[in-house]
Scaffold this motif. Structure first.
Motif, PDB file in Angstrom:
ATOM      1  N   PRO A 295      -9.932   3.683  -0.947  1.00 61.37           N
ATOM      2  CA  PRO A 295      -9.933   4.891  -0.111  1.00 61.37           C
ATOM      3  C   PRO A 295      -8.538   5.417   0.198  1.00 61.37           C
ATOM      4  CG  PRO A 295     -11.351   3.190   0.829  1.00 61.37           C
ATOM      5  CD  PRO A 295     -10.558   2.539  -0.255  1.00 61.37           C
ATOM      6  N   MET A 296      -7.501   4.610  -0.062  1.00 57.67           N
ATOM      7  CA  MET A 296      -6.124   5.065   0.156  1.00 57.67           C
ATOM      8  C   MET A 296      -5.673   6.059  -0.915  1.00 57.67           C
ATOM      9  SD  MET A 296      -4.595   3.573   2.827  1.00 57.67           S
ATOM     10  CE  MET A 296      -2.846   3.349   2.439  1.00 57.67           C
ATOM     11  N   VAL A 297      -6.399   6.130  -2.032  1.00 56.46           N
ATOM     12  CA  VAL A 297      -6.032   7.020  -3.128  1.00 56.46           C
ATOM     13  C   VAL A 297      -6.224   8.481  -2.703  1.00 56.46           C
ATOM     14  CG1 VAL A 297      -6.631   7.747  -5.477  1.00 56.46           C
ATOM     15  CG2 VAL A 297      -6.558   5.319  -4.905  1.00 56.46           C
ATOM     16  N   THR A 298      -5.287   9.329  -3.122  1.00 55.11           N
ATOM     17  CA  THR A 298      -5.379  10.767  -2.869  1.00 55.11           C
ATOM     18  C   THR A 298      -5.338  11.527  -4.194  1.00 55.11           C
ATOM     19  OG1 THR A 298      -2.979  11.067  -2.738  1.00 55.11           O
ATOM     20  CG2 THR A 298      -4.127  10.446  -0.693  1.00 55.11           C
TER      21      THR A 298
ATOM     22  N   PHE B  27     -12.025  -3.853  -8.814  1.00 59.21           N
ATOM     23  CA  PHE B  27     -11.761  -4.022  -7.392  1.00 59.21           C
ATOM     24  C   PHE B  27     -10.355  -3.504  -7.110  1.00 59.21           C
ATOM     25  CE2 PHE B  27     -10.219  -7.901  -9.383  1.00 59.21           C
ATOM     26  CZ  PHE B  27      -8.960  -8.063  -8.808  1.00 59.21           C
ATOM     27  N   SER B  28     -10.154  -3.018  -5.912  1.00 55.93           N
ATOM     28  CA  SER B  28      -8.828  -2.600  -5.479  1.00 55.93           C
ATOM     29  C   SER B  28      -8.911  -2.239  -4.010  1.00 55.93           C
ATOM     30  CB  SER B  28      -8.318  -1.398  -6.296  1.00 55.93           C
ATOM     31  OG  SER B  28      -9.123  -0.252  -6.063  1.00 55.93           O
ATOM     32  N   GLY B  29      -7.767  -2.028  -3.393  1.00 59.28           N
ATOM     33  CA  GLY B  29      -7.740  -1.595  -2.008  1.00 59.28           C
ATOM     34  C   GLY B  29      -7.755  -2.746  -1.017  1.00 59.28           C
TER      35      GLY B  29
ATOM     36  N   THR C 246      -2.728  -5.372  -5.722  1.00 57.65           N
ATOM     37  CA  THR C 246      -4.038  -4.790  -6.034  1.00 57.65           C
ATOM     38  C   THR C 246      -4.524  -3.815  -4.965  1.00 57.65           C
ATOM     39  OG1 THR C 246      -5.257  -6.612  -4.980  1.00 57.65           O
ATOM     40  CG2 THR C 246      -4.668  -6.871  -7.310  1.00 57.65           C
ATOM     41  N   CYS C 247      -3.852  -3.792  -3.812  1.00 54.51           N
ATOM     42  CA  CYS C 247      -4.220  -2.833  -2.764  1.00 54.51           C
ATOM     43  C   CYS C 247      -3.419  -1.535  -2.876  1.00 54.51           C
ATOM     44  CB  CYS C 247      -4.031  -3.452  -1.384  1.00 54.51           C
ATOM     45  SG  CYS C 247      -2.392  -4.159  -1.089  1.00 54.51           S
ATOM     46  N   HIS C 248      -2.542  -1.443  -3.849  1.00 51.42           N
ATOM     47  CA  HIS C 248      -1.697  -0.270  -4.055  1.00 51.42           C
ATOM     48  C   HIS C 248      -2.555   0.921  -4.499  1.00 51.42           C
ATOM     49  CE1 HIS C 248       1.546   2.233  -5.657  1.00 51.42           C
ATOM     50  NE2 HIS C 248       2.432   1.410  -5.103  1.00 51.42           N
ATOM     51  N   PRO C 249      -2.280   2.122  -3.999  1.00 53.31           N
ATOM     52  CA  PRO C 249      -3.072   3.299  -4.392  1.00 53.31           C
ATOM     53  C   PRO C 249      -2.996   3.660  -5.873  1.00 53.31           C
ATOM     54  CG  PRO C 249      -1.873   3.738  -2.364  1.00 53.31           C
ATOM     55  CD  PRO C 249      -1.333   2.443  -2.914  1.00 53.31           C
ATOM     56  N   ARG C 250      -2.051   3.059  -6.598  1.00 56.37           N
ATOM     57  CA  ARG C 250      -1.956   3.355  -8.030  1.00 56.37           C
ATOM     58  C   ARG C 250      -2.300   2.151  -8.894  1.00 56.37           C
ATOM     59  NH1 ARG C 250       3.371   7.322  -7.259  1.00 56.37           N
ATOM     60  NH2 ARG C 250       2.156   8.956  -6.179  1.00 56.37           N
ATOM     61  N   PHE C 251      -3.085   1.241  -8.314  1.00 56.67           N
ATOM     62  CA  PHE C 251      -3.642   0.120  -9.068  1.00 56.67           C
ATOM     63  C   PHE C 251      -5.070   0.492  -9.451  1.00 56.67           C
ATOM     64  CE2 PHE C 251      -6.282  -3.696  -9.237  1.00 56.67           C
ATOM     65  CZ  PHE C 251      -5.587  -4.487 -10.135  1.00 56.67           C
ATOM     66  N   PHE C 252      -5.290   0.704 -10.757  1.00 57.47           N
ATOM     67  CA  PHE C 252      -6.609   1.111 -11.270  1.00 57.47           C
ATOM     68  C   PHE C 252      -7.089   0.141 -12.356  1.00 57.47           C
ATOM     69  CE2 PHE C 252      -4.015   5.003 -10.467  1.00 57.47           C
ATOM     70  CZ  PHE C 252      -4.679   5.472  -9.347  1.00 57.47           C
ATOM     71  N   ASN C 253      -6.568  -1.057 -12.351  1.00 56.47           N
ATOM     72  CA  ASN C 253      -6.709  -1.963 -13.491  1.00 56.47           C
ATOM     73  C   ASN C 253      -8.035  -2.713 -13.527  1.00 56.47           C
ATOM     74  OD1 ASN C 253      -4.764  -2.844 -15.701  1.00 56.47           O
ATOM     75  ND2 ASN C 253      -5.588  -4.815 -15.043  1.00 56.47           N
TER      76      ASN C 253
ATOM     77  N   THR D 141       0.812  -1.213   0.000  1.00 57.64           N
ATOM     78  CA  THR D 141       0.000   0.000   0.000  1.00 57.64           C
ATOM     79  C   THR D 141       0.851   1.271   0.000  1.00 57.64           C
ATOM     80  OG1 THR D 141      -0.146  -0.089   2.426  1.00 57.64           O
ATOM     81  CG2 THR D 141      -1.919  -1.136   1.191  1.00 57.64           C
ATOM     82  N   ASP D 142       2.139   1.115  -0.206  1.00 48.44           N
ATOM     83  CA  ASP D 142       3.089   2.233  -0.163  1.00 48.44           C
ATOM     84  C   ASP D 142       3.306   2.763  -1.579  1.00 48.44           C
ATOM     85  OD1 ASP D 142       5.226   3.974   0.092  1.00 48.44           O
ATOM     86  OD2 ASP D 142       6.447   2.623   1.313  1.00 48.44           O
ATOM     87  N   VAL D 143       2.993   4.043  -1.808  1.00 54.73           N
ATOM     88  CA  VAL D 143       3.105   4.607  -3.158  1.00 54.73           C
ATOM     89  C   VAL D 143       4.545   4.676  -3.646  1.00 54.73           C
ATOM     90  CG1 VAL D 143       0.982   5.952  -3.044  1.00 54.73           C
ATOM     91  CG2 VAL D 143       3.121   6.958  -2.237  1.00 54.73           C
ATOM     92  N   THR D 144       5.512   4.570  -2.742  1.00 53.89           N
ATOM     93  CA  THR D 144       6.913   4.592  -3.176  1.00 53.89           C
ATOM     94  C   THR D 144       7.373   3.223  -3.675  1.00 53.89           C
ATOM     95  OG1 THR D 144       7.826   4.071  -0.986  1.00 53.89           O
ATOM     96  CG2 THR D 144       7.388   6.397  -1.484  1.00 53.89           C
ATOM     97  N   GLU D 145       6.559   2.207  -3.474  1.00 52.57           N
ATOM     98  CA  GLU D 145       6.869   0.861  -3.965  1.00 52.57           C
ATOM     99  C   GLU D 145       6.187   0.626  -5.305  1.00 52.57           C
ATOM    100  OE1 GLU D 145       8.817  -1.393  -2.531  1.00 52.57           O
ATOM    101  OE2 GLU D 145       9.208  -0.337  -0.648  1.00 52.57           O
ATOM    102  N   LYS D 146       6.646  -0.370  -6.025  1.00 51.93           N
ATOM    103  CA  LYS D 146       6.069  -0.691  -7.327  1.00 51.93           C
ATOM    104  C   LYS D 146       4.720  -1.392  -7.180  1.00 51.93           C
ATOM    105  CE  LYS D 146      10.337  -1.181 -10.038  1.00 51.93           C
ATOM    106  NZ  LYS D 146      11.101  -2.088 -10.931  1.00 51.93           N
ATOM    107  N   VAL D 147       3.849  -1.171  -8.172  1.00 50.05           N
ATOM    108  CA  VAL D 147       2.581  -1.897  -8.234  1.00 50.05           C
ATOM    109  C   VAL D 147       2.837  -3.342  -8.637  1.00 50.05           C
ATOM    110  CG1 VAL D 147       0.329  -2.037  -9.366  1.00 50.05           C
ATOM    111  CG2 VAL D 147       1.297   0.191  -8.777  1.00 50.05           C
ATOM    112  N   CYS D 148       3.788  -3.534  -9.518  1.00 53.02           N
ATOM    113  CA  CYS D 148       4.133  -4.892  -9.943  1.00 53.02           C
ATOM    114  C   CYS D 148       5.619  -4.959 -10.295  1.00 53.02           C
ATOM    115  CB  CYS D 148       3.285  -5.343 -11.134  1.00 53.02           C
ATOM    116  SG  CYS D 148       3.546  -4.380 -12.638  1.00 53.02           S
TER     117      CYS D 148
END
Length: 493
Positions: free
Chosen positions: A472-475, A94-96, A84-91, A37-44
């Motif tokens: 909800p983690m998305v800003t 479902f997410s979060g 899939t819980c990453h704030p920049r996963f929009f694929n 869930t850390d935006v500094t980490e990669k989604v994949c």
């Protein structure tokens, strides 16, 4: 001296097992939850299939591996899986990650029970009915029935089968040979599970009548009426209409009031696939999108999507309270549903489904709902709408972003037009070239690991992106990054 009988002792080392679980849970907490869930980490962490097979060492061998090796496997599995819980996963739709729902999933897996009889799942039998009743109340029904199914596709197929049984109850015994040619009606934008259901149930995909949609993707009631009359003139029996609330790509909502009027005139069962859009019912501000849903016969609703319950959580809900679901699916297996039990057998709900073993899907939703309250879930839904509006408005102020249609729901569909194509709409190959942009950007973002968003063609429209925010983690900063990253990845195309 006689050898010690191994059957006199447990075959599992409980102490070692607990130690492994403690370390594994720490890996889950650190690698999947914190980093995931850390935006500094990669989604994949993209790897080609051959390379990934080598990294993971998937081969199963005759001898077991030591505990440290297994913990390393756990780390690798998480590392190379999509977060899939990453704030920049929009694929996906479902997410979060909701912590209470996750706790419910863990408890469910630990207790490992089947949801078919009160004797084996007393807490969950009672809990499931409470949750289903609450979902029915949000639809507008003060009574009814339902069951949790393994996914929205199965919920839609259940609806089709129950509708057939309600119209032709003898079909359960005599089969399709005793039936007239049955006709199914659904919009051109509906989910493919309607096609699969017709094939699976022996109705046949040739007997699906596709109803036209307007420019927003909504079913046109006048064409539904025309298609039903056409089917009747061809000797078919119009028994099932599938309306959609929240189509997969555009997020369109069929006009239920008008569709219900057509179904009433022709005596057809009206089912609503609200797997995606059903959660708008939680919001007082947005539930108008499903006006008329209280008139329908059945509803499919997936809380694992917009409400973030976690896969999978799909409710099949009926307005009928006569026991239709039980009559349709019951087989009265005496080794499960004995007639001389010491408690009320009405609590043995397992014969309402085509399944025998059925996973507990109610706990994660109940625990999440209990923690957040309906008001908390409503805020979650409203926030998703607000973010969609924010992103749509931001796109209108940026060169190169072109909306496919104004969003009605939280599906935001758009093209990114790189500088090389701007102002060239009149060129013969413009749309062909534009259709190659989204796949190229998607490949770059996957290999970079910066974010994920889906794309697809639709009818005559060439490939475009579909952006969905449910986490909800998305800003706003994540959405600004999203737009900037699309521009960075596509600037040289």
């Amino acid at each position: 001296m006689m050898a010690e009988d191994p059957l006199c002792h447990p075959a599992l080392d409980q102490t070692a097992g607990e130690e492994f679980l403690q370390e594994a849970f720490q890996i889950i907490l650190e690698e999947a939850i914190r980093k995931g869930t850390d935006v500094t980490e990669k989604v994949c962490e993209w790897r080609e299939p051959h390379d990934l097979q080598q990294i993971l060492d998937l081969e199963l061998r005759s001898s077991g591996a030591p505990q440290q090796t297994m913990l390393d496997h756990c780390r690798d599995i998480i590392r190379y899986s999509v977060k899939t819980c990453h704030p920049r996963f929009f694929n996906q739709l479902f997410s979060g990650l909701d912590p209470h729902a996750l706790a419910g999933r863990m408890i469910t897996e630990t207790l490992n029970t089947g949801q078919y009889t009160y004797e084996i799942a007393p807490v969950f039998v009672l809990m499931e009915e409470v949750v289903l009743k609450k979902l029915r109340e949000l639809i507008g029904w003060d009574s009814g029935d339902g069951i949790f199914c393994p996914g929205g596709s199965l919920s839609n197929i259940y609806a089709m089968n129950v509708a057939r049984y309600q119209r032709f109850p003898d079909s359960k015994r005599t089969g399709i040979w005793a039936l007239p040619r049955l006709a199914v009606f659904t919009s051109q934008e509906s989910h493919y599970s309607v096609q699969k259901g017709a094939a699976f149930l022996g109705i046949g995909t040739d007997n699906i009548y596709l109803v036209s949609v307007d420019e927003r993707g909504k079913m046109i009631p006048a064409d539904l009426e025309r298609q039903i009359n056409k089917a009747k003139s061809e000797g078919a029996c119009p028994f099932f209409v599938n309306a959609t609330c929240g189509t997969t790509v555009l997020g369109a909502f069929d006009p239920l009031v008008d569709v219900a009027d057509v179904c009433k005139r022709h005596g057809a069962w009206l089912h609503v696939d609200a797997a995606w859009g059903g959660s708008a019912l939680v919001s007082r501000k947005h539930r108008h999108l499903l006006d008329g849903i209280e008139r329908v016969d059945s509803v499919a609703w997936n809380p694992h999507k917009m409400l973030m319950t976690g896969l999978q959580c799909s409710a099949f809900l009926l307005r009928d309270s006569s026991g239709l679901l039980q009559r349709c699916y019951c087989a009265n297996a005496t080794y499960l549903f004995q007639t001389d039990k010491f408690y009320d057998m009405a609590y043995d709900t397992g014969d309402k489904t085509v399944q025998c073993g059925r996973k507990v899907d109610c706990l994660k939703l109940w625990l999440m709902w209990k923690a957040n309250g309906t008001e908390g879930l409503e805020k979650r839904v409203d926030r998703a709408f607000e973010f969609t509006r924010y992103l749509a408005d931001a796109m209108k102020g940026r060169e190169g972003f072109l909306l496919v249609t104004e969003p009605e729901f939280i599906n935001l569909c758009f093209w990114f037009v790189p500088a090389s194509l701007r102002g060239k709409q009149g060129c013969a190959d413009y749309w062909e070239r534009l259709g190659k942009v989204a796949p190229a950007i998607k490949e770059r973002m996957m290999k970079k690991g910066s974010m994920m968003v889906g794309y697809q063609p639709l009818g005559s429209r060439v490939n475009f992106f579909r952006q969905v925010v449910t986490n909800p983690m998305v800003t706003k900063q994540d959405l600004d990054f999203f737009l900037d990253e699309i521009e960075r990845l596509g600037k040289d195309l």
